[in-house]
Scaffold this motif. Structure first.
Motif, PDB file in Angstrom:
ATOM      1  N   ILE A  43       0.816  -1.156  -0.053  1.00 33.06           N
ATOM      2  CA  ILE A  43       0.019   0.158  -0.149  1.00 33.06           C
ATOM      3  C   ILE A  43       0.513   1.107  -0.280  1.00 33.06           C
ATOM      4  O   ILE A  43       0.327   2.267  -0.756  1.00 33.06           O
ATOM      5  CB  ILE A  43      -0.962  -0.054   1.248  1.00 33.06           C
ATOM      6  N   GLY A  44       2.002   1.326   0.581  1.00 33.93           N
ATOM      7  CA  GLY A  44       2.413   1.934   1.458  1.00 33.93           C
ATOM      8  C   GLY A  44       3.401   3.102   0.064  1.00 33.93           C
ATOM      9  O   GLY A  44       4.244   4.377  -0.351  1.00 33.93           O
ATOM     10  N   ILE A  45       4.355   1.464  -0.628  1.00 32.52           N
ATOM     11  CA  ILE A  45       5.120   1.953  -1.348  1.00 32.52           C
ATOM     12  C   ILE A  45       4.795   1.952  -3.321  1.00 32.52           C
ATOM     13  O   ILE A  45       5.441   2.621  -4.078  1.00 32.52           O
ATOM     14  CB  ILE A  45       6.581   0.921  -1.603  1.00 32.52           C
ATOM     15  N   GLY A  46       3.662   1.053  -3.119  1.00 34.27           N
ATOM     16  CA  GLY A  46       3.084   0.836  -4.491  1.00 34.27           C
ATOM     17  C   GLY A  46       1.976   1.545  -4.707  1.00 34.27           C
ATOM     18  O   GLY A  46       1.869   2.241  -5.670  1.00 34.27           O
ATOM     19  N   SER A  58       7.460   6.519   8.346  1.00 36.61           N
ATOM     20  CA  SER A  58       6.170   7.616   8.758  1.00 36.61           C
ATOM     21  C   SER A  58       5.365   6.932  10.502  1.00 36.61           C
ATOM     22  O   SER A  58       5.576   5.498  10.784  1.00 36.61           O
ATOM     23  CB  SER A  58       5.110   7.502   7.725  1.00 36.61           C
ATOM     24  N   THR A  59       4.815   7.297  10.891  1.00 37.75           N
ATOM     25  CA  THR A  59       3.362   6.568  11.924  1.00 37.75           C
ATOM     26  C   THR A  59       2.562   6.096  11.407  1.00 37.75           C
ATOM     27  O   THR A  59       2.401   6.807  10.149  1.00 37.75           O
ATOM     28  CB  THR A  59       3.728   7.970  12.860  1.00 37.75           C
ATOM     29  N   PHE A  63       0.761   7.417   8.492  1.00 40.26           N
ATOM     30  CA  PHE A  63      -0.196   5.776   7.422  1.00 40.26           C
ATOM     31  C   PHE A  63      -1.305   6.061   7.111  1.00 40.26           C
ATOM     32  O   PHE A  63      -1.613   6.503   5.511  1.00 40.26           O
ATOM     33  CB  PHE A  63       0.513   4.635   7.396  1.00 40.26           C
ATOM     34  N   PHE A  64      -2.184   5.863   7.760  1.00 38.48           N
ATOM     35  CA  PHE A  64      -3.374   6.173   7.909  1.00 38.48           C
ATOM     36  C   PHE A  64      -3.869   7.422   7.007  1.00 38.48           C
ATOM     37  O   PHE A  64      -5.296   7.733   6.378  1.00 38.48           O
ATOM     38  CB  PHE A  64      -4.577   5.741   9.190  1.00 38.48           C
ATOM     39  N   ALA A  83      -9.470   4.467   9.225  1.00 35.66           N
ATOM     40  CA  ALA A  83      -8.558   5.401  10.442  1.00 35.66           C
ATOM     41  C   ALA A  83      -7.790   4.139  11.465  1.00 35.66           C
ATOM     42  O   ALA A  83      -7.521   3.370  11.139  1.00 35.66           O
ATOM     43  CB  ALA A  83      -9.914   4.999  10.890  1.00 35.66           C
ATOM     44  N   ALA A  84      -6.554   5.501  11.818  1.00 39.37           N
ATOM     45  CA  ALA A  84      -5.592   5.016  12.776  1.00 39.37           C
ATOM     46  C   ALA A  84      -6.742   4.711  13.769  1.00 39.37           C
ATOM     47  O   ALA A  84      -7.846   4.489  14.296  1.00 39.37           O
ATOM     48  CB  ALA A  84      -5.205   6.403  13.066  1.00 39.37           C
ATOM     49  N   PRO A  85      -5.903   3.484  14.397  1.00 38.34           N
ATOM     50  CA  PRO A  85      -6.140   2.445  15.649  1.00 38.34           C
ATOM     51  C   PRO A  85      -6.565   3.846  16.753  1.00 38.34           C
ATOM     52  O   PRO A  85      -6.022   4.352  16.729  1.00 38.34           O
ATOM     53  CB  PRO A  85      -5.264   1.352  15.655  1.00 38.34           C
ATOM     54  N   THR A  86      -7.632   2.891  17.767  1.00 34.03           N
ATOM     55  CA  THR A  86      -7.942   3.605  18.652  1.00 34.03           C
ATOM     56  C   THR A  86      -6.914   3.006  19.799  1.00 34.03           C
ATOM     57  O   THR A  86      -5.967   2.462  19.220  1.00 34.03           O
ATOM     58  CB  THR A  86      -9.326   3.297  19.014  1.00 34.03           C
ATOM     59  N   GLU A  87      -6.759   4.081  21.063  1.00 37.16           N
ATOM     60  CA  GLU A  87      -5.912   3.146  22.192  1.00 37.16           C
ATOM     61  C   GLU A  87      -5.967   1.768  22.537  1.00 37.16           C
ATOM     62  O   GLU A  87      -5.116   0.896  22.674  1.00 37.16           O
ATOM     63  CB  GLU A  87      -6.418   4.093  23.132  1.00 37.16           C
TER      64      GLU A  87
END
Length: 98
Positions: A43-46, A58-59, A63-64, A83-87
């Motif tokens: 996902i990130g590189i491609g 990246s954090t 990323f998200f 979405a970024a993960p919750t705590e």
């Protein structure tokens, strides 16, 4: 002794292919799947066209958010799953993968 490859110093470490991760079995029972690094790298590189250094530095929030921005720019809907993960989700990931 510094080895050079295309003007850059070559790493003294040698990469070894150790087989497919997650395919090992212990006592006839398959081990838990490893963290989905390859999928995230695709996902990130491609998909996002990041350099590997950008991906690894990246954090999770960056990323998200990059995925959300890419989806918005492409006219796609932003899903809750991106979405970024919750705590609590982050604590579960840390407990599972260290």
């Amino acid at each position: 002794m510094s080895h050079r490859l295309h003007g850059r110093p070559r790493s003294p470490f040698r990469w070894r292919r150790r087989g497919k991760r997650g395919s090992r079995q212990s006592g006839g029972v398959a081990k838990e799947d490893p963290f989905p690094w390859r999928q995230w790298m695709r996902i990130g590189i491609g998909g996002l066209k990041w350099r590997p250094a950008d991906f690894w530095s990246s954090t999770m929030t960056e990323f998200f958010e990059a995925i959300n921005g890419h989806n918005d720019a492409q006219g796609g809907e932003t899903e809750k799953s991106t979405a970024a993960p919750t705590e609590n989700e982050m604590a579960a990931l840390l407990a599972r993968f260290g």
